[in-house]
Design a protein around this motif. Structure first.
Motif, mmCIF file in Angstrom:
data_model
loop_
_atom_site.group_PDB
_atom_site.id
_atom_site.type_symbol
_atom_site.label_atom_id
_atom_site.label_comp_id
_atom_site.label_asym_id
_atom_site.label_seq_id
_atom_site.Cartn_x
_atom_site.Cartn_y
_atom_site.Cartn_z
ATOM 1 N N ASN A 191 9.449 1.399 -1.820
ATOM 2 C CA ASN A 191 8.143 0.746 -1.787
ATOM 3 C C ASN A 191 7.814 0.107 -3.137
ATOM 4 N N SER A 200 -1.515 -3.817 2.196
ATOM 5 C CA SER A 200 -0.580 -2.724 2.459
ATOM 6 C C SER A 200 -1.072 -1.428 1.827
ATOM 7 N N ILE A 201 -1.748 -1.556 0.686
ATOM 8 C CA ILE A 201 -2.191 -0.385 -0.068
ATOM 9 C C ILE A 201 -3.543 -0.667 -0.694
ATOM 10 N N HIS A 207 -2.481 3.890 2.420
ATOM 11 C CA HIS A 207 -1.340 2.993 2.625
ATOM 12 C C HIS A 207 -1.193 2.724 4.111
#
Length: 170
Positions: A151, A104-105, A93
């Motif tokens: 998140n 983002s991930i 992440h």
């Protein structure tokens, strides 16, 4: 797997989790789970989109307490590896500012067969969004400001101008 020295990486046999403020490296994450024992490899890349609920998004900014987030990520990866008999799993992440169209991930899994790989990838993502101690600030274009969220997508939480006035740390 882009790394920067600010954030730790934790590993177990066939498992890697990491946090970084650098751009994520898709090919490095894929390479980390490749194996001659795996007939399937699944990669999920969560990318910053340019809109949310009709508002133009300029960027996302992620904040975390890395030791705790890494511990949770490692636990999720261990659970997925065991539950789905995975060959390997890597979860990474990005923290800090993530511009539109950047990841983002990343979650990559490999398994002897495709169904466990598909299922584990999806479950790992949902567990990460639900449990990992990472928060995101979604910044909107113009004078719309931004909002803090856990998140995951969903109801907005604290508007960013209120967060700064109430001393909520990023």
């Amino acid at each position: 797997m882009a790394q920067d020295s600010s954030f730790e990486q934790r590993q177990d046999e066939g498992i890697s989790v990491f946090l970084t403020s650098s751009a994520l490296d898709l090919s490095g994450v894929v390479a980390s789970v490749k194996s001659p024992k795996a007939g399937a490899l699944v990669l999920f890349a969560g990318t910053t989109r340019d809109n949310f609920q009709g508002k133009s998004v300029t960027h996302l900014e992620y904040s975390s307490y890395p030791p705790r987030a890494l511990k949770t990520m490692l636990s999720i990866a261990q659970t997925m590896k065991q539950k789905h008999a995975l060959t390997a799993i890597t979860m990474g992440h990005r923290l800090g500012v993530v511009p539109v169209a950047e990841e983002s991930i990343l979650i990559a899994v490999s398994a002897p067969h495709r169904q466990p790989a598909w299922t584990a990838g999806e479950e790992a993502l949902e567990m990460c969004k639900e449990k990992v101690e990472i928060w995101k600030l979604e910044e909107f274009e113009g004078d719309q400001g931004g909002v803090w969220r856990a998140n995951r997508d969903g109801p907005t939480h604290v508007p960013s101008d209120l967060a700064s006035s109430n001393d909520i740390s990023r």
